[in-house]
Design a protein around this motif. Structure first.
Motif, PDB file in Angstrom:
ATOM      1  N   TYR A 259      35.668  73.861  86.648  1.00  0.00           N
ATOM      2  CA  TYR A 259      34.840  74.817  87.389  1.00  0.00           C
ATOM      3  C   TYR A 259      35.663  75.993  87.918  1.00  0.00           C
ATOM      4  O   TYR A 259      36.858  75.850  88.195  1.00  0.00           O
ATOM      5  CB  TYR A 259      34.118  74.115  88.530  1.00  0.00           C
TER       6      TYR A 259
ATOM      7  N   ASP B  45      29.319  67.055  95.178  1.00  0.00           N
ATOM      8  CA  ASP B  45      29.739  67.876  94.043  1.00  0.00           C
ATOM      9  C   ASP B  45      29.381  69.339  94.254  1.00  0.00           C
ATOM     10  O   ASP B  45      30.185  70.237  93.968  1.00  0.00           O
ATOM     11  CB  ASP B  45      29.080  67.362  92.753  1.00  0.00           C
TER      12      ASP B  45
ATOM     13  N   ARG C 125      31.944  72.528  94.413  1.00  0.00           N
ATOM     14  CA  ARG C 125      31.825  73.679  93.507  1.00  0.00           C
ATOM     15  C   ARG C 125      31.692  74.988  94.282  1.00  0.00           C
ATOM     16  O   ARG C 125      32.316  75.997  93.936  1.00  0.00           O
ATOM     17  CB  ARG C 125      30.609  73.499  92.593  1.00  0.00           C
TER      18      ARG C 125
ATOM     19  N   LEU D 291      24.971  76.339  85.212  1.00  0.00           N
ATOM     20  CA  LEU D 291      26.383  76.087  85.495  1.00  0.00           C
ATOM     21  C   LEU D 291      26.846  74.817  84.794  1.00  0.00           C
ATOM     22  O   LEU D 291      27.937  74.774  84.217  1.00  0.00           O
ATOM     23  CB  LEU D 291      26.592  75.973  87.006  1.00  0.00           C
ATOM     24  N   GLU D 292      26.003  73.783  84.853  1.00  0.00           N
ATOM     25  CA  GLU D 292      26.338  72.526  84.184  1.00  0.00           C
ATOM     26  C   GLU D 292      26.519  72.748  82.689  1.00  0.00           C
ATOM     27  O   GLU D 292      27.445  72.230  82.074  1.00  0.00           O
ATOM     28  CB  GLU D 292      25.225  71.496  84.420  1.00  0.00           C
TER      29      GLU D 292
ATOM     30  N   GLY E 122      40.105  77.559  86.122  1.00  0.00           N
ATOM     31  CA  GLY E 122      38.665  77.645  85.947  1.00  0.00           C
ATOM     32  C   GLY E 122      38.286  78.176  84.571  1.00  0.00           C
ATOM     33  O   GLY E 122      38.885  79.132  84.074  1.00  0.00           O
TER      34      GLY E 122
ATOM     35  N   TYR F 143      29.702  74.926  81.910  1.00  0.00           N
ATOM     36  CA  TYR F 143      30.981  74.256  82.189  1.00  0.00           C
ATOM     37  C   TYR F 143      30.907  72.766  81.874  1.00  0.00           C
ATOM     38  O   TYR F 143      31.570  71.953  82.520  1.00  0.00           O
ATOM     39  CB  TYR F 143      31.376  74.471  83.651  1.00  0.00           C
TER      40      TYR F 143
ATOM     41  N   GLY G 161      34.247  68.663  91.635  1.00  0.00           N
ATOM     42  CA  GLY G 161      32.824  68.933  91.461  1.00  0.00           C
ATOM     43  C   GLY G 161      32.119  67.947  90.564  1.00  0.00           C
ATOM     44  O   GLY G 161      30.956  68.130  90.210  1.00  0.00           O
ATOM     45  N   ARG G 162      32.842  66.872  90.212  1.00  0.00           N
ATOM     46  CA  ARG G 162      32.252  65.855  89.337  1.00  0.00           C
ATOM     47  C   ARG G 162      32.493  64.459  89.921  1.00  0.00           C
ATOM     48  O   ARG G 162      32.815  63.519  89.190  1.00  0.00           O
ATOM     49  CB  ARG G 162      32.852  65.930  87.939  1.00  0.00           C
TER      50      ARG G 162
END
Length: 212
Positions: free
Chosen positions: A51, A126, A130, A42-43, A62, A46, A118-119
């Protein structure tokens, strides 16, 4: 006929427990590795994108980069319908129109706010953000910018208009008759407190009544 009773030794029971614990440990390790792999994927997918599940004013962002999100917001929300704020003073209602203070949608700040979901820096916070975005969506408020100087001038002009000096009651002589001139309470606007009440609503793009 002879019947024999076969017993299970404690060492065999302990050995069986150890095997089950080993299997459980392996399964937990595999699950942890799977989670780590999913998070890493996912990291990676994105790394420079917003996200999934993040929206602004009902617009899904997103999978978009910040530049793409800015372009989308500009296209979909221009002009952005910023609600008017009403200033209230002693029963008088004074509308504060967004155009009076240059209020507008800040697409750059709004896209940045969407990207930050989410960051936040804390791993578990986070992850919760998410997952919440994936499950139920994550709504980001549009960020509104305004002209600070114009807003201050508007409130200061209002303060001048509403200012009323204190007038003490006094006794006057008109002809030969004494006449009592009634006093009058003063009125002065707290400019800083009024600005502090207006600004958060402006920034959030909210309507409402603000007491001067």
């Amino acid at each position: 006929m002879t019947t024999r009773t076969v017993g299970v030794s404690q060492s065999a029971v302990a050995s069986g427990r150890r095997r089950w614990l080993l299997v459980l440990l392996i399964l937990l390790s595999l699950a942890a590795l799977l989670i780590v792999a999913l998070v890493a994927a996912l990291e990676f997918a994105y790394a420079d994108k917003i996200y999934p599940g993040v929206t602004v004013a009902g617009i899904p962002l997103g999978g978009k980069t910040r530049a793409q999100a800015e372009a989308t917001l500009t296209e979909e929300l221009d002009p952005f319908p910023i609600p008017a704020i009403v200033l209230r003073v002693e029963g008088e209602m004074i509308p504060l129109r967004p155009g009076d203070v240059g209020a507008r949608l800040d697409v750059s700040a709004t896209a940045a706010a969407a990207y930050r979901v989410g960051r936040g820096g804390d791993f578990w916070s986070d992850m919760r953000a998410r997952l919440a975005a994936l499950r139920t969506g994550y709504v980001v408020r549009p960020v509104v910018s305004y002209d600070e100087r114009e807003l201050r001038l508007l409130v200061e002009r209002l303060a001048q208009r509403l200012y009323r000096p204190v007038r003490e009651a006094r006794l006057d002589i008109q002809g030969l008759e004494p006449v009592v001139i009634p006093g009058q309470p003063g009125r002065e606007v707290d400019v800083e407190a009024t600005l502090a009440a207006i600004v958060p609503r402006l920034q959030r793009g909210e309507s409402g009544v603000v007491d001067v």
